[in-house]
Design an enzyme around this catalytic site. Sequence first.
Site: not given
Length: 533
Positions: A381, A507, A509
């Site tokens: 990001c 993102h 993650e």
Amino acid sequence: MKFIFFTGGVVSSLGKGLTAASLGTLLEHRGLRVMLQKFDPYLNVDPGTMSPYQHGEVYVLDDGAETDLDLGHYERFTSGLLTRINNLTSGQIYTSVLEKERRGDYLGKTVQVIPHVTDEIKSRIREVAATGKADVIITEIGGTTGDIEGLPFLEAMRQFRHEVGRENCLFVHVTLVPYIKAAGELKTKPTQQSVAKLREIGIEPGVVICRTEFPLEQDVREKIALFTNIPVEAVIEARDVKHSIYELPLMLRREKLDALVCKQLGLVTPEPDLTKWKAFVDRVVNPSRKVRIAVVGKYIELQDAYKSVYEALTHAGAANDAEVQLVRVDAEDLEHEKPAEMLGDVSGVLIPGGFGDRGTEGKITAARYARERGIPYLGLCLGMQIASIEFARNVCGLAGANSTEFVKDAVHPVICLMEEQEGVTELGASMRLGTWKTKILPGSLAEKVYGTLEISERHRHRYEFNSKYRAQMEAAGFCVSGTSPDGALVEMIEVKGHPFYIASQFHPEFLSKPTRPHPLFEGFIRASLEAKQ
Ligand code: GLN
């Protein structure tokens, strides 16, 4: 359907969310479908506008809900995909109650905490139940028993149990059993008192999970059992885990928590097969290699600000049989220190998401250092936006390149506000949020890493890469390797000729799981291990 409620006693930060998630893991391995949800007593509508100092990471769901970081644990520890109904705050409840009041839904009545607020809370449990996706719903109530703002939630749970029957509900209380050094003893009084507090409200926990630094001896267990009115086998020891949070389900299994819960709720299931989970934990605990990864951020001193990033690194490390040694680099330090001094001994550089201009120049220095030295780079990001600014400035010679988030009238607005964001005035839930598709460029590093040309990832941003600069930057070795399906929005970038330099506007993650590490993280760690050699 069965309902389990997690409450916390004595102090906060007991890892109630992780404990609830771990019970979820165990029940899921027994073949049950588990859904977790969190009730947060604060008045914010969601944590989306809260500072990481207040709240840690904001976890984003597929549907774009900005939620408590415990939902990240829930998704990593179980396979249930959550939506916005799985995180309820007092802010949401009051918004809904007051909207109904203005519409006239309660016409004639006085609007009160009981029954209107408690009804709203109960209806949320029923809403999750109505999805039909769970056999067991585990609801965690944020905060500590005794907090004034938590009372309506506890009262709602009490009523809920009355409505669905005792045999279908179980209260699990997570508490602290402190060790008093001077006395050389574990103390049970705080636990007794916090359970008494629950009883005052009409709730008797069926299980008490005791966070402790030392083993709970039989006499301590018996004392807690006696004063909390539960069988001694329902006093569960939860020691601090040695190496990894993923040990917690295994630890609770040794305490027979899952069997106990099933017995109390009348659930008949096979014993869980935890072979895969154990194998994962073993890879986390006993890796044969090590790799040092710098995470360059501005909330580096906080445990929780980049939670999912750290977890995704752990998953990717395990997949590569390596321990990821985190080097937490404060981006602001890079603004006056030499990068070689801070990044000289790392094998990979990761820049996570972020907002506001503090520390951005330090991040740009880190991105440049990684690009010029061939050190693997992963940008998430803001980390993609930083990489783009750096490339524009130092490779394309666009002095003053910046994001309009940091410099409103930047000479070269390489990162600028998305068109749909022009005119947005409210900050809450107004970013580009949730899951969107990305089309990957054939032959790119992104394709190599993902092994596919179409992916879906979660987003949370307001600014974007400015396509006006695309041709000029691509001519200089920059590569846009992922875009929105219509090609308009830049989703992924790379640097040609670099062994591993990749960044995403989304993102990744949030989608990494222990036994399903995220390809971008897995590739990043693999490349970092190779770079080390
Ligand atoms: N501040 C940037 C934006 O709003 C990046 C956001 C993020 O890193 N999550 O676009």
